[in-house]
Write a protein that holds these residues in place. Structure first.
Motif, PDB file in Angstrom:
ATOM      1  N   MET A   1       0.811  -1.219   0.000  1.00  0.00           N
ATOM      2  CA  MET A   1       0.000   0.000   0.000  1.00  0.00           C
ATOM      3  C   MET A   1       0.849   1.276   0.000  1.00  0.00           C
ATOM      4  O   MET A   1       0.298   2.373  -0.058  1.00  0.00           O
ATOM      5  CB  MET A   1      -0.928   0.008   1.215  1.00  0.00           C
TER       6      MET A   1
ATOM      7  N   ARG B   1     -11.175  -4.301   4.002  1.00  0.00           N
ATOM      8  CA  ARG B   1     -10.936  -3.121   3.178  1.00  0.00           C
ATOM      9  C   ARG B   1      -9.484  -3.033   2.728  1.00  0.00           C
ATOM     10  O   ARG B   1      -9.199  -2.701   1.564  1.00  0.00           O
ATOM     11  CB  ARG B   1     -11.322  -1.855   3.958  1.00  0.00           C
TER      12      ARG B   1
ATOM     13  N   ASP C   1      -8.000  -3.186  -1.108  1.00  0.00           N
ATOM     14  CA  ASP C   1      -7.227  -2.076  -1.672  1.00  0.00           C
ATOM     15  C   ASP C   1      -5.843  -2.490  -2.167  1.00  0.00           C
ATOM     16  O   ASP C   1      -5.282  -1.831  -3.055  1.00  0.00           O
ATOM     17  CB  ASP C   1      -7.066  -0.974  -0.620  1.00  0.00           C
ATOM     18  N   SER C   2      -5.282  -3.551  -1.597  1.00  0.00           N
ATOM     19  CA  SER C   2      -3.881  -3.873  -1.911  1.00  0.00           C
ATOM     20  C   SER C   2      -3.696  -5.112  -2.774  1.00  0.00           C
ATOM     21  O   SER C   2      -2.679  -5.236  -3.466  1.00  0.00           O
ATOM     22  CB  SER C   2      -3.087  -4.065  -0.611  1.00  0.00           C
TER      23      SER C   2
ATOM     24  N   ASP D   1     -12.130  -3.644  -9.703  1.00  0.00           N
ATOM     25  CA  ASP D   1     -12.843  -2.739  -8.799  1.00  0.00           C
ATOM     26  C   ASP D   1     -14.107  -3.374  -8.221  1.00  0.00           C
ATOM     27  O   ASP D   1     -14.391  -3.238  -7.020  1.00  0.00           O
ATOM     28  CB  ASP D   1     -13.206  -1.442  -9.530  1.00  0.00           C
TER      29      ASP D   1
ATOM     30  N   ALA E   1     -13.163  -6.033  -5.740  1.00  0.00           N
ATOM     31  CA  ALA E   1     -12.611  -5.373  -4.552  1.00  0.00           C
ATOM     32  C   ALA E   1     -13.737  -4.870  -3.650  1.00  0.00           C
ATOM     33  O   ALA E   1     -13.649  -4.968  -2.412  1.00  0.00           O
ATOM     34  CB  ALA E   1     -11.708  -4.219  -4.963  1.00  0.00           C
ATOM     35  N   GLU E   2     -14.791  -4.343  -4.243  1.00  0.00           N
ATOM     36  CA  GLU E   2     -15.922  -3.883  -3.435  1.00  0.00           C
ATOM     37  C   GLU E   2     -16.606  -5.045  -2.733  1.00  0.00           C
ATOM     38  O   GLU E   2     -17.046  -4.920  -1.590  1.00  0.00           O
ATOM     39  CB  GLU E   2     -16.917  -3.130  -4.324  1.00  0.00           C
TER      40      GLU E   2
ATOM     41  N   ALA F   1     -14.378  -5.935   0.213  1.00  0.00           N
ATOM     42  CA  ALA F   1     -14.476  -4.915   1.267  1.00  0.00           C
ATOM     43  C   ALA F   1     -15.801  -5.021   2.015  1.00  0.00           C
ATOM     44  O   ALA F   1     -15.863  -4.719   3.223  1.00  0.00           O
ATOM     45  CB  ALA F   1     -14.319  -3.533   0.649  1.00  0.00           C
TER      46      ALA F   1
END
Length: 506
Positions: A346, A375, A379-380, A448, A451-452, A455
């Motif tokens: 990150m 999360r 993100d990473s 994306d 990823a959501e 998360a």
């Protein structure tokens, strides 16, 4: 403004013994030059020749006469020229004092009763390397000793003169070679044996990782063979489907984020990571690795091995202060290492590592159990590559076969039809029907939308369904495709693909 001159050094070139020997050793020493790369003797291809001054017209003329073909000169210093020359002529068993075993190819193990323990051990290890084995197992039983070697992932017994009477001497010799306690017979011990293996006058290094475990009938020994001639395979030779390889190559060029390779022990994870590092190892990148053990030494990559004083986590934390572009952490084993790897990913670093999970999507659950928040994972994490190794059908004895009734039914349910092949067994494959191995891969890319999902704490089966909907090919799909192409057999699919996945497909 003065331009920076291109930087050239020995690590940029392959030292190929037959090419080096296109020029006589004495001539090269007198003129400080050496032929590099690969230049077949029977083709008039240009030869790259390293020299102190590439503009030396007199030497270029001599080289043209000697080689009878075009010469491409490059500049190296005297030390690098001498080093390449000695390696090419098999004279560079550098740091000879650290290599305590000298091995050579062995066609048959001798059963001469007067042979020393050293010679018996050299025969067994030399035979294993000659056959391309990855491991040697020396196992003590009540009345005898088995010696087995692992080739293409399968164990094969070999006949050796090691008996229950001579086993203690063999084990003691291994302990001496790896600097272990020969008096300790009740506890497990780990060590390393360093060797040179010489073929046609050219020596290479072989590192044996030794594990000794006590038992009721004596001590067992397993030696993992880390052969310096093996690991540099290259991503294009591992068995990736074209589209998967293209995506993976794009992913490893990311400036930041985490890429994980998963699978059980012996599934080729290290080879995949090494092949990726091979492409990332440029003058523009600073690459740091921490490994257990270091299986192959790269030129210009800063490699570290964990030990009693420095763990994966401790090295990874120190790496953050070394201004790296790429970090490879051999394995994420604990929450501390996982947390540091995530921090690195990150904060502007590309992090490569491995985990033990059954498939790619299950890695999310494993990271959660290591204490990483959803999360931050979302993100990473760039992608997860899950893999296994399957044996290749021997090209020398391949033939069409009729599928088993159960296999035929299975193929009909899948809606696919293709001829099946198998190896009949020949001298080339030692009557096994297989020669070499090929990878099967499942590449889970975190875009994306996925990823959501991560998360938000979505269930793994929902994440997996989303990935499949975006075209992710499963381990099973990739394996069946390799069967269709005649590269492997359905028996290998059922042996290597996890039972849970097979059950779902059936």
């Amino acid at each position: 403004m003065r331009e920076i001159e291109p930087f050239v050094e020995l690590g940029h070139f392959e030292i190929h013994a037959p090419t080096v020997r296109l020029l006589a050793y004495k001539f090269c020493l007198q003129n400080y030059c050496v032929a590099l790369g690969r230049a077949p003797r029977d083709l008039p291809t240009p030869v790259t020749v390293a020299m102190l001054d590439p503009a030396d017209g007199e030497l270029l003329g001599k080289l043209a006469i000697q080689l009878q073909r075009p010469v491409t000169p490059v500049r190296l210093n005297a030390y690098e020229i001498r080093k390449a020359l000695d390696i090419g002529y098999g004279l560079a068993v550098a740091e000879r004092h650290k290599f305590n075993v000298t091995l050579k190819p062995v066609r048959e193990i001798s059963f001469d009763p007067g042979r020393r323990v050293d010679d018996v051990l050299s025969d067994v290890l030399g035979r294993a390397i000659t056959l391309g084995a990855s491991d040697v197992h020396i196992e003590a039983y009540e009345d005898d000793v088995d010696v087995r070697i692992r080739i293409d992932g399968m164990l094969h017994q070999i006949i050796s003169p090691i008996s229950i009477q001579t086993l203690p001497s063999v084990i003691s010799r291994l302990k001496i070679l790896s600097d272990l306690d020969i008096a300790e017979k009740r506890s497990a011990q780990d060590g390393r044996v360093f060797a040179t293996f010489t073929v046609d006058g050219v020596a290479r290094t072989v590192d044996f990782r030794l594990s000794i475990v006590p038992g009721p009938f004596g001590e067992d020994a397993v030696l993992r063979i880390l052969d310096s001639a093996k690991p540099m395979i290259g991503l294009e030779k591992l068995g990736f489907a074209d589209e998967t390889l293209a995506v993976w190559r794009t992913l490893i060029q990311n400036p930041e984020g985490m890429l994980l390779v998963t699978g059980p022990t012996g599934s080729g994870k290290t080879t995949t990571l090494y092949s990726a590092l091979q492409e990332l190892n440029t003058d523009e990148n600073k690459v740091l690795t921490v490994e257990d053990p270091i299986e192959y030494l790269f030129a210009k990559i800063n490699q570290k091995q964990i030990g009693p004083r420095m763990s994966f986590a401790e090295y990874a934390r120190s790496f953050l202060r070394q201004d790296p572009d790429v970090m490879m952490i051999g394995e994420i084993r604990d929450p501390e290492t996982a947390d540091i790897a995530l921090q690195a990913a990150m904060t502007g670093h590309l992090v490569l590592s491995t985990l033990h999970t059954n498939d790619s999507v299950s890695t999310i659950g494993r990271l959660l159990t290591l204490g990483l928040p959803e999360r931050l994972i979302a993100d990473s994490l760039l992608a997860v590559l899950s893999q296994r190794l399957m044996r290749r059908v021997c090209p020398e004895c391949v033939r069409p076969i009729e599928p088993k009734p159960t296999d035929r039914l299975h193929f009909e349910r899948l809606g696919v039809e293709f001829p099946l092949v198998a190896g009949e067994g020949c001298a080339h494959c030692r009557q096994t029907g297989y020669s070499g191995r090929i990878g099967i891969y499942e590449l889970f890319v975190v875009d994306d939308a996925i990823a959501e999902q991560i998360a938000a704490g979505a269930a793994l089966h929902e994440v997996r369904a989303a990935a499949r909907g975006k075209g992710m090919r499963s381990l099973y799909d990739d394996a069946v495709e390799k069967v269709r192409r005649g590269l492997t057999t359905f028996d290998e699919v059922t042996r290597r693909v996890p039972h849970k996945i097979l059950t779902e497909k059936r």
